[in-house]
Scaffold this active site. Structure first.
Site, mmCIF file in Angstrom:
data_model
loop_
_atom_site.group_PDB
_atom_site.id
_atom_site.type_symbol
_atom_site.label_atom_id
_atom_site.label_comp_id
_atom_site.label_asym_id
_atom_site.label_seq_id
_atom_site.Cartn_x
_atom_site.Cartn_y
_atom_site.Cartn_z
ATOM 1 N N CYS A 15 0.838 -1.199 0.000
ATOM 2 C CA CYS A 15 0.000 0.000 0.000
ATOM 3 C C CYS A 15 0.873 1.249 0.000
ATOM 4 O O CYS A 15 0.778 2.102 0.872
ATOM 5 C CB CYS A 15 -0.967 -0.022 1.189
ATOM 6 S SG CYS A 15 -2.343 1.126 0.969
ATOM 7 N N ARG A 72 3.462 -3.956 5.925
ATOM 8 C CA ARG A 72 4.384 -4.308 6.993
ATOM 9 C C ARG A 72 4.066 -3.560 8.276
ATOM 10 O O ARG A 72 4.117 -4.111 9.356
ATOM 11 C CB ARG A 72 5.825 -4.049 6.552
ATOM 12 C CG ARG A 72 6.471 -5.367 6.117
ATOM 13 C CD ARG A 72 7.968 -5.223 6.018
ATOM 14 N NE ARG A 72 8.288 -4.430 4.825
ATOM 15 C CZ ARG A 72 9.536 -4.191 4.446
ATOM 16 N NH1 ARG A 72 10.548 -4.649 5.147
ATOM 17 N NH2 ARG A 72 9.776 -3.485 3.362
ATOM 18 N N ARG A 73 3.733 -2.286 8.126
ATOM 19 C CA ARG A 73 3.479 -1.459 9.317
ATOM 20 C C ARG A 73 2.113 -0.784 9.214
ATOM 21 O O ARG A 73 1.991 0.321 8.669
ATOM 22 C CB ARG A 73 4.585 -0.412 9.464
ATOM 23 C CG ARG A 73 5.910 -1.000 9.986
ATOM 24 C CD ARG A 73 7.005 0.045 10.105
ATOM 25 N NE ARG A 73 7.433 0.486 8.794
ATOM 26 C CZ ARG A 73 8.399 -0.107 8.066
ATOM 27 N NH1 ARG A 73 9.028 -1.150 8.559
ATOM 28 N NH2 ARG A 73 8.716 0.351 6.886
ATOM 29 N N GLU A 128 -0.106 -4.937 -16.939
ATOM 30 C CA GLU A 128 0.068 -3.722 -17.739
ATOM 31 C C GLU A 128 0.911 -2.665 -17.026
ATOM 32 O O GLU A 128 1.715 -1.962 -17.648
ATOM 33 C CB GLU A 128 -1.313 -3.130 -18.074
ATOM 34 C CG GLU A 128 -1.284 -1.900 -18.944
ATOM 35 C CD GLU A 128 -0.861 -2.187 -20.378
ATOM 36 O OE1 GLU A 128 -1.601 -2.858 -21.104
ATOM 37 O OE2 GLU A 128 0.227 -1.761 -20.765
ATOM 38 N N GLY A 131 13.492 14.360 -5.209
ATOM 39 C CA GLY A 131 12.586 13.215 -5.177
ATOM 40 C C GLY A 131 12.396 12.528 -6.521
ATOM 41 O O GLY A 131 11.535 11.659 -6.670
ATOM 42 N N LYS A 144 12.056 -4.227 -18.038
ATOM 43 C CA LYS A 144 10.960 -3.854 -18.932
ATOM 44 C C LYS A 144 11.247 -4.328 -20.356
ATOM 45 O O LYS A 144 10.347 -4.812 -21.043
ATOM 46 C CB LYS A 144 10.761 -2.343 -18.881
ATOM 47 C CG LYS A 144 10.209 -1.878 -17.525
ATOM 48 C CD LYS A 144 10.337 -0.373 -17.337
ATOM 49 C CE LYS A 144 9.685 0.083 -16.035
ATOM 50 N NZ LYS A 144 10.003 1.490 -15.713
#
Lengths: 430, 430
Positions: A11, A45-46, A126, A184, A202
């Protein structure tokens, strides 16, 4: 009709968007599939780190979630283990899988496809290549009646951002990477991107689908961008070209009519007029050439939470429709079993930029080395300067081996002060 | 597994390529589908005109061919009747249909989809829009988990060829059309292309798939290119723009939050920097915008025997795989039932080019007319010449009705010698 139950593994940015859209557009999904979709659990996990999804959906026990009464497993964790084991468990139990995991597919695809085949489950992916761009479905479905000869594209946003920035600022690689990390655009550990591993995974997936042949990441010749210098970028600009990291998958027929396939990832100069030259930042674009269709191009956002979620959800609708209608998506198609050609046999054009002494006879000495290695010269440009001179050579298609031999020998010529830049050239007629 | 038996209706340039590729690549088709494909008959009007396909396949009796023991009917005749009746007969008998017939789908799609639904047969039609470009499958499958807001593209090669040629030569419309006919780029009767009927059919199909709503050709606002003058082209060039015939499908939300859809086909000026501006000749390109995926572009050959055959054969493989696997392709999805907004309510930007008297106060008189009709001006450019002057206005988004009122009144101003060009502007921020 009972709802389609979905378990999600992971997530992060993509998973959060998937969960949000499944909720926000639940009515649309129900109408398009013919029955509602119900997200029954999300393995993380958390759990306390995921406040944007309902707490009651979260679990740390991925195995039990996969084993629970679900129809589809959506995987957005990434990496090889424990994902491989979890997805094999799901497929073996007849649960369809939607995954965005290029590394897993490029390494263990055949094992997963076999498990899906045995149980009649679907596996769709996809989102694994080129984010939101519908590319894999066109390759494996729309072009299933055609003969694809070549796939070439920009499939990694981080390296495309870095190369674009180097070109815009004139800064070097290390400096630009640092800036990209700060903003970032690059991961804390950027190895998978900058060394071409991501693009190679890919390329393996694209080559497998395009050529109906199993191609794994290990089959892909891989060069990253860490050796690209500001001198390379400047040399490209001087020739009206741009440096891009390309993934190229080709079907090749040798002189005896034997077919093979080749996949490679490396930086290359392309003409500024080429459509890929203007693909900036995090965008991806892929050219596909097929015998009957001719040249096709697909363009869009290659990464990011929402774009990748779009691809994941398109796949989720497809597998859910298959469950409702009782059908199955297209299986792995590897019947062609074409041999994978090693890179040493690949033939590409090269650009070589040299600093040479500015005196008569230099060109003839350099040209002789090319001739000696059977590398044919397409374009030469020599520019005198006060003391030394710049000599630029673009070759016709030559093998990697022949080119390396040529460059090694040229570097040793007394009249050559420096080999400034050696780079492949793509995107123009040879 | 027994072979998939295929009947083909029609054998023009597309049909001939389909028949040839089915034979030449029979082994590939068998491997990709899981069973061979057998072309059992081709219905044509004049069998002696088709020497490039085996004579024993040809028949003039299309009805009997459709009624025979076939699994799939491929239709490449075009037009409404007798095709509509033949395909309904096939679908009602549970035979899947692959068609390239945009006019039929845009007029009678719902009737055909209902027949397919009732019998569980498939109807696929990738070749109906944008030839070889995988576009419909991405819309109805890859983006099935997303919310498409806009589709905009060049979907007619003939008009694109004519507009490109007018731009290159400076010649007028009539002259260029004549030349295009002579060179085979325009049909003997070019009405369907130049008056925008072909593009409108395609827009209807695109809007239906994109918005899960039934949109027919009659719902599409349609303007062809016959009114485009060399003055329009010159005015566009002076502003760094290019004239293209665009098909545009939009989802619109009004001030009260009510959603509707709109589809329109008309010439428009787009900036030369827009990717669609460089789409030349017979190529097609389509932009798709979706909430999660963002902006996508698809590019390729929009017509021609081999490219269209590629799309037909991709569909044929899909329906054959569905027959083998026992599944079905995605059904018509028209659940959203959004209202179709009439063109009078559409809001677009306009470019207006005027020849005006070169004296003080002209601009203020012209600007007053715009203000009076509540049309906001974005850009004004005035250039004095020895006797008269040129005044160019680009508006912010305005309704068709308001703009027409403005232009009518401006044309009557004594200071305005001529309204040189009025054309919509697309592809830039409003």
């Amino acid at each position: 009709m009972k709802p389609i139950k979905v378990a999600m593994l992971g997530c992060g940015t993509v998973g959060t968007e998937v969960a949000r859209l499944l909720t926000d557009q639940a009515d649309d999904f129900a109408a398009r599939i013919g029955t509602p979709v119900e997200l029954t659990g999300i393995a993380v996990r958390r759990p306390n780190k995921h406040r944007e999804v309902p707490a009651e959906l979260l679990t740390t026990d991925a195995d039990s979630l996969v084993e629970s009464d679900v129809d589809v497993v959506v995987e957005v964790i990434g990496g090889i283990e424990p994902v491989r084991s979890l997805l094999l468990k799901a497929l073996r139990a007849g649960k369809s899988v939607v995954t965005a995991n290029k590394a897993l597919l490029a390494e263990h695809g055949p094992e997963l496809y076999a498990a899906a085949d045995a149980s009649g489950a679907d596996i769709y992916f996809e989102a694994a290549v080129a984010g939101a761009i519908p590319l894999l479905r066109p390759l494996r479905e729309s072009l299933a009646g055609d003969r694809i000869t070549r796939v070439m594209g920009i499939v990694n946003g981080t390296t495309n951002y870095i190369l674009s920035a180097m070109s815009a600022t004139g800064a070097g690689y290390a400096e630009t990477l640092e800036e990209a990390s700060r903003l970032g655009y690059a991961e804390a550990d950027p190895t998978a991107d900058v060394d071409g591993f991501d693009a190679a995974s890919k390329a393996a997936i694209l080559a497998s689908l395009a050529f109906h042949t199993r191609v794994t990441a290990g089959d892909v010749h891989r060069e990253g961008i860490s050796a690209v210098t500001s001198a390379d970028i400047a040399a490209a600009r001087a020739l009206g070209r741009t440096v891009k990291l390309l993934a190229i998958c080709e079907r090749v027929t040798d002189d005896e009519g034997v077919e093979s396939v080749a996949a490679r990832v490396h930086p290359a100069m392309i003409p500024n007029s080429h459509p890929l030259a203007s693909v900036g930042g995090a965008f991806n674009a892929v050219f596909v050439e097929a015998d009957a269709a001719g040249q096709l191009m697909f363009y869009g956002q290659g990464a990011g939470g929402a774009p990748t979620a779009s691809a994941v959800l398109g796949d989720l609708v497809a597998v859910a429709r298959n469950i409702v209608a009782g059908g199955r998506g297209p299986r792995e198609s590897a019947y062609a079993e074409l041999p994978v050609r090693p890179m040493g046999q690949a033939s590409t054009r090269y650009h070589i930029s040299l600093d040479v002494a500015d005196r008569p006879g230099v060109l003839s000495q350099v040209a002789a080395v090319f001739a000696e290695h059977d590398v044919s010269i397409a374009v030469v440009r020599q520019e005198g300067r006060p003391v030394d001179a710049s000599l630029v050579v673009v070759t016709h298609a030559a093998s990697d081996a022949a080119l390396r031999g040529t460059v090694d020998k040229i570097a040793g010529l007394p009249v050559v002060r420096e080999v400034v830049s050696v780079m492949r050239v793509e995107g123009e007629e040879s």
